[in-house]
Design a protein around this motif. Structure first.
Motif, PDB file in Angstrom:
ATOM      1  N   VAL B  73       0.843  -1.203   0.000  1.00 25.05           N
ATOM      2  CA  VAL B  73       0.000   0.000   0.000  1.00 25.05           C
ATOM      3  C   VAL B  73       0.881   1.257   0.000  1.00 25.05           C
ATOM      4  CG1 VAL B  73      -1.784   1.272   1.261  1.00 25.05           C
ATOM      5  CG2 VAL B  73      -1.866  -1.206   1.192  1.00 25.05           C
ATOM      6  N   LEU B  74       1.949   1.224   0.776  1.00 28.22           N
ATOM      7  CA  LEU B  74       2.872   2.360   0.792  1.00 28.22           C
ATOM      8  C   LEU B  74       3.588   2.484  -0.553  1.00 28.22           C
ATOM      9  CD1 LEU B  74       2.205   2.389   3.829  1.00 28.22           C
ATOM     10  CD2 LEU B  74       4.613   2.801   4.283  1.00 28.22           C
ATOM     11  N   PHE B  75       3.945   1.332  -1.129  1.00 27.99           N
ATOM     12  CA  PHE B  75       4.606   1.304  -2.447  1.00 27.99           C
ATOM     13  C   PHE B  75       3.697   1.949  -3.495  1.00 27.99           C
ATOM     14  CE2 PHE B  75       5.389  -0.705  -6.562  1.00 27.99           C
ATOM     15  CZ  PHE B  75       6.773  -0.652  -6.686  1.00 27.99           C
ATOM     16  N   ALA B  76       2.404   1.616  -3.435  1.00 28.54           N
ATOM     17  CA  ALA B  76       1.464   2.139  -4.428  1.00 28.54           C
ATOM     18  C   ALA B  76       1.337   3.659  -4.342  1.00 28.54           C
ATOM     19  CB  ALA B  76       0.100   1.485  -4.241  1.00 28.54           C
ATOM     20  N   GLN B  77       1.516   4.209  -3.156  1.00 29.47           N
ATOM     21  CA  GLN B  77       1.428   5.671  -3.002  1.00 29.47           C
ATOM     22  C   GLN B  77       2.662   6.375  -3.564  1.00 29.47           C
ATOM     23  OE1 GLN B  77      -0.103   7.248   0.886  1.00 29.47           O
ATOM     24  NE2 GLN B  77       0.034   5.091   1.394  1.00 29.47           N
ATOM     25  N   ALA B  78       3.817   5.806  -3.303  1.00 27.01           N
ATOM     26  CA  ALA B  78       5.068   6.406  -3.787  1.00 27.01           C
ATOM     27  C   ALA B  78       6.190   5.384  -3.683  1.00 27.01           C
ATOM     28  CB  ALA B  78       5.414   7.638  -2.957  1.00 27.01           C
ATOM     29  N   HIS B  79       6.966   5.271  -4.750  1.00 23.05           N
ATOM     30  CA  HIS B  79       8.130   4.388  -4.695  1.00 23.05           C
ATOM     31  C   HIS B  79       9.252   4.935  -5.579  1.00 23.05           C
ATOM     32  CE1 HIS B  79       5.513   2.551  -7.909  1.00 23.05           C
ATOM     33  NE2 HIS B  79       6.646   2.664  -8.589  1.00 23.05           N
ATOM     34  N   ILE B  80      10.428   4.398  -5.407  1.00 24.84           N
ATOM     35  CA  ILE B  80      11.585   4.834  -6.183  1.00 24.84           C
ATOM     36  C   ILE B  80      11.348   4.459  -7.651  1.00 24.84           C
ATOM     37  CG2 ILE B  80      14.075   4.492  -6.518  1.00 24.84           C
ATOM     38  CD1 ILE B  80      14.255   3.946  -3.486  1.00 24.84           C
ATOM     39  N   PRO B  81      11.513   5.419  -8.568  1.00 22.78           N
ATOM     40  CA  PRO B  81      11.259   5.107  -9.985  1.00 22.78           C
ATOM     41  C   PRO B  81      12.030   3.867 -10.446  1.00 22.78           C
ATOM     42  CG  PRO B  81      11.636   7.449  -9.695  1.00 22.78           C
ATOM     43  CD  PRO B  81      11.936   6.813  -8.384  1.00 22.78           C
ATOM     44  N   GLY B  82      11.306   2.982 -11.089  1.00 22.02           N
ATOM     45  CA  GLY B  82      11.930   1.761 -11.616  1.00 22.02           C
ATOM     46  C   GLY B  82      12.001   0.636 -10.602  1.00 22.02           C
ATOM     47  N   SER B  83      11.679   0.928  -9.339  1.00 21.66           N
ATOM     48  CA  SER B  83      11.754  -0.135  -8.325  1.00 21.66           C
ATOM     49  C   SER B  83      10.531  -1.046  -8.446  1.00 21.66           C
ATOM     50  CB  SER B  83      11.852   0.447  -6.921  1.00 21.66           C
ATOM     51  OG  SER B  83      10.664   1.121  -6.575  1.00 21.66           O
ATOM     52  N   GLU B  84      10.669  -2.228  -7.874  1.00 23.39           N
ATOM     53  CA  GLU B  84       9.573  -3.203  -7.932  1.00 23.39           C
ATOM     54  C   GLU B  84       9.187  -3.614  -6.527  1.00 23.39           C
ATOM     55  OE1 GLU B  84      10.692  -6.582 -10.341  1.00 23.39           O
ATOM     56  OE2 GLU B  84      11.870  -5.263 -11.644  1.00 23.39           O
ATOM     57  N   TYR B  85       7.920  -3.975  -6.368  1.00 24.19           N
ATOM     58  CA  TYR B  85       7.483  -4.499  -5.072  1.00 24.19           C
ATOM     59  C   TYR B  85       7.803  -5.988  -5.046  1.00 24.19           C
ATOM     60  CZ  TYR B  85       4.825  -5.788  -1.034  1.00 24.19           C
ATOM     61  OH  TYR B  85       4.492  -6.286   0.196  1.00 24.19           O
ATOM     62  N   ALA B  86       8.454  -6.433  -3.970  1.00 24.50           N
ATOM     63  CA  ALA B  86       8.898  -7.838  -3.926  1.00 24.50           C
ATOM     64  C   ALA B  86       8.454  -8.561  -2.661  1.00 24.50           C
ATOM     65  CB  ALA B  86      10.417  -7.888  -4.073  1.00 24.50           C
ATOM     66  N   GLY B  87       7.333  -8.139  -2.082  1.00 27.50           N
ATOM     67  CA  GLY B  87       6.798  -8.834  -0.904  1.00 27.50           C
ATOM     68  C   GLY B  87       7.394  -8.311   0.392  1.00 27.50           C
ATOM     69  N   ALA B  88       6.619  -8.456   1.477  1.00 23.75           N
ATOM     70  CA  ALA B  88       7.072  -7.974   2.789  1.00 23.75           C
ATOM     71  C   ALA B  88       8.079  -8.959   3.386  1.00 23.75           C
ATOM     72  CB  ALA B  88       5.883  -7.803   3.724  1.00 23.75           C
ATOM     73  N   GLY B  89       9.263  -8.454   3.700  1.00 24.29           N
ATOM     74  CA  GLY B  89      10.327  -9.307   4.236  1.00 24.29           C
ATOM     75  C   GLY B  89       9.993  -9.962   5.561  1.00 24.29           C
ATOM     76  N   SER B  90       9.005  -9.409   6.266  1.00 25.99           N
ATOM     77  CA  SER B  90       8.656  -9.972   7.580  1.00 25.99           C
ATOM     78  C   SER B  90       7.711 -11.166   7.466  1.00 25.99           C
ATOM     79  CB  SER B  90       8.020  -8.886   8.454  1.00 25.99           C
ATOM     80  OG  SER B  90       6.889  -8.362   7.792  1.00 25.99           O
ATOM     81  N   GLN B  91       7.174 -11.391   6.260  1.00 22.41           N
ATOM     82  CA  GLN B  91       6.210 -12.481   6.073  1.00 22.41           C
ATOM     83  C   GLN B  91       6.829 -13.613   5.242  1.00 22.41           C
ATOM     84  OE1 GLN B  91       3.240 -12.228   7.559  1.00 22.41           O
ATOM     85  NE2 GLN B  91       3.773 -10.171   8.248  1.00 22.41           N
ATOM     86  N   PRO B  92       6.540 -14.874   5.591  1.00 16.54           N
ATOM     87  CA  PRO B  92       7.078 -15.991   4.794  1.00 16.54           C
ATOM     88  C   PRO B  92       6.682 -15.890   3.318  1.00 16.54           C
ATOM     89  CG  PRO B  92       6.000 -16.795   6.794  1.00 16.54           C
ATOM     90  CD  PRO B  92       5.751 -15.325   6.725  1.00 16.54           C
ATOM     91  N   GLU B  93       5.418 -15.462   3.064  1.00 15.02           N
ATOM     92  CA  GLU B  93       4.970 -15.339   1.659  1.00 15.02           C
ATOM     93  C   GLU B  93       5.763 -14.244   0.952  1.00 15.02           C
ATOM     94  OE1 GLU B  93       2.353 -14.278   4.156  1.00 15.02           O
ATOM     95  OE2 GLU B  93       2.605 -16.379   4.708  1.00 15.02           O
ATOM     96  N   GLY B  94       6.077 -13.192   1.699  1.00 16.91           N
ATOM     97  CA  GLY B  94       6.855 -12.078   1.132  1.00 16.91           C
ATOM     98  C   GLY B  94       8.247 -12.550   0.735  1.00 16.91           C
ATOM     99  N   LEU B  95       8.866 -13.334   1.584  1.00 18.66           N
ATOM    100  CA  LEU B  95      10.214 -13.834   1.289  1.00 18.66           C
ATOM    101  C   LEU B  95      10.192 -14.769   0.085  1.00 18.66           C
ATOM    102  CD1 LEU B  95      11.699 -14.418   4.851  1.00 18.66           C
ATOM    103  CD2 LEU B  95      12.214 -12.579   3.258  1.00 18.66           C
ATOM    104  N   GLN B  96       9.073 -15.482  -0.043  1.00 19.01           N
ATOM    105  CA  GLN B  96       8.916 -16.384  -1.195  1.00 19.01           C
ATOM    106  C   GLN B  96       8.823 -15.569  -2.495  1.00 19.01           C
ATOM    107  OE1 GLN B  96       5.770 -19.050  -0.167  1.00 19.01           O
ATOM    108  NE2 GLN B  96       6.304 -20.471  -1.792  1.00 19.01           N
ATOM    109  N   THR B  97       8.050 -14.469  -2.429  1.00 20.31           N
ATOM    110  CA  THR B  97       7.928 -13.576  -3.595  1.00 20.31           C
ATOM    111  C   THR B  97       9.301 -13.032  -3.979  1.00 20.31           C
ATOM    112  OG1 THR B  97       5.762 -12.926  -2.755  1.00 20.31           O
ATOM    113  CG2 THR B  97       6.701 -11.523  -4.461  1.00 20.31           C
ATOM    114  N   LEU B  98      10.062 -12.619  -2.978  1.00 21.13           N
ATOM    115  CA  LEU B  98      11.403 -12.081  -3.220  1.00 21.13           C
ATOM    116  C   LEU B  98      12.296 -13.131  -3.875  1.00 21.13           C
ATOM    117  CD1 LEU B  98      13.583  -9.849  -2.708  1.00 21.13           C
ATOM    118  CD2 LEU B  98      13.965 -10.893  -0.476  1.00 21.13           C
ATOM    119  N   GLN B  99      12.224 -14.339  -3.318  1.00 23.48           N
ATOM    120  CA  GLN B  99      13.047 -15.442  -3.828  1.00 23.48           C
ATOM    121  C   GLN B  99      12.735 -15.699  -5.310  1.00 23.48           C
ATOM    122  OE1 GLN B  99      12.813 -18.867  -1.318  1.00 23.48           O
ATOM    123  NE2 GLN B  99      14.421 -19.960  -2.418  1.00 23.48           N
TER     124      GLN B  99
END
Lengths: 204, 165
Positions: B73-99
């Motif tokens: 939700v924070l990413f959708a409001q503003a993020h570094i140009p060209g950056s990608e959302y890769a899941g929340a590092g605090s959540q197992p599902e987030g780490l899976q997305t990152l992986q």
């Protein structure tokens, strides 16, 4: 006592980069005069730097909503009940943006629970907006913290309405007339917040 | 009397100055934090906003892959140009997305992680995300230091942002 004219005072009064070899002036012993001169020389720049450093650490980003009408929204809480800001007109609203991953938020919420209980009769309504992605996590934490006020899921549109919620927690105190009376971003002194809340509850 | 006043003013001024310096160091240095997941990130792997901004502006081969590992939700409001959302590092599902996002990349790829959901010492996301990439064998991972949050330390400093998911 010897008198100095203005020019002498400004040029000869304070030269801390020089060793204090000159004779005592104006009846002062040389070392004391030199020390006082050093203090004068460094005091003002030190104060200015201190103020600059302090101001630098307290930078704010979002445009302030203070004394403006709180942006209206209509959401549904976790129990499926409507949460409409307009419907709380006449009450003092504490609007809290939080998330389950936000540690400072979780320190605040037990206090909010006690305030909701303590000040409900005086017209307080707390509203929580979670900026989480997953409502299941929000539901579970709300149950664990025994939240006694409505919690709805927020999104980027609501965040932008409130000037960008780009860090949590963010809390607004909204007066009975719907105007934003106070805005708190980041970790906050909750005692100070409670004092402002009580003052707002006292105002008609 | 005047002498005493001058001495007192000087002493008070220096005390205020030292206090402000201490406060600034406490809130601006990654090394100052003692108990957090972000603290587990070696100082050499921490990148400051100004340095990252320069890298991004330079572009070319040196341009890193920038991944936000905090709130979508924070990413959708503003993020570094060209950056990608890769899941929340605090959540197992987030780490899976990152992986999944980085699995096909060279282990020498330059990756910059950031979050900015909360103050650096409270961020639950960057530490686990950094550890995951190290565990996968990535050797060139940096984490963007955001003292308070993305709003204050990136947007508030005038660096460019994009909106949207």
């Amino acid at each position: 006592m010897a008198q100095m004219n203005g020019t002498e005072r400004s040029t000869a009064a304070c030269r801390p980069w020089r060793k204090n070899k000159s004779a005592p002036r104006m009846g002062r012993p040389a070392s004391v005069a030199h020390r006082a001169c050093l203090l004068r020389f460094f005091a003002l720049p030190a104060l200015l730097i201190a103020i600059g450093v302090a101001a630098g650490s307290a930078q704010e980003t979002a445009p302030s909503l203070l004394h403006k009408k709180a942006p209206e929204f209509s959401l549904t809480d976790l129990q499926g009940r409507p949460v409409d800001l307009k419907a709380y007109r006449g009450k003092v609203v504490l609007l809290n943006f939080w998330a389950t991953w936000c540690a400072p938020c979780q320190l605040e919420m037990p206090r909010f629970v006690s305030w909701q209980e303590q000040y409900a009769a005086r017209g307080l309504q707390i509203v929580g907006i979670s900026m989480d992605d997953d409502p299941a996590l929000v539901r579970s934490l709300s149950t664990r913290l025994k939240l006694n006020y409505p919690v709805a899921m927020g999104d980027e549109k609501l965040g932008e309405l409130y000037g960008g919620i780009l860090g949590l927690p963010v809390t607004y105190l909204i007066g009975r007339d719907g105007e934003v009376d106070a805005e708190f971003r980041g970790e906050t002194d909750l005692n100070a917040m409670e004092e402002q809340l009580k003052a707002l509850l006292d105002s008609k | 009397m005047k002498k005493r006043m001058a001495m007192r003013t000087g002493t008070i001024a220096w005390l205020v100055f030292l206090f402000a310096l201490c406060a600034h160091a406490q809130f601006s240095g990654p090394g100052a934090v003692q108990s957090s997941s972000a603290f587990s990130i070696p100082q050499a792997q921490v990148i400051q906003a100004e340095a990252l901004n320069k890298m991004l502006q330079k572009g070319g081969a040196a341009k890193p892959l920038v991944l936000q590992v905090g709130s979508h939700v924070l990413f959708a409001q503003a993020h570094i140009p060209g950056s990608e959302y890769a899941g929340a590092g605090s959540q197992p599902e987030g780490l899976q997305t990152l992986q999944q996002r980085v699995s096909s990349l060279s282990r020498k790829a330059t990756i910059v992680l950031y979050c900015g959901c909360c103050p650096w010492n409270r961020c639950p996301n960057v530490g686990p995300a950094f550890a995951k990439l190290r565990e996968m064998g990535f050797t060139n991972v940096k984490v963007l230091y955001l003292a308070d949050n993305f709003g204050t330390d990136w947007v508030g400093k005038g660096y460019a942002v994009e909106k949207g998911r």
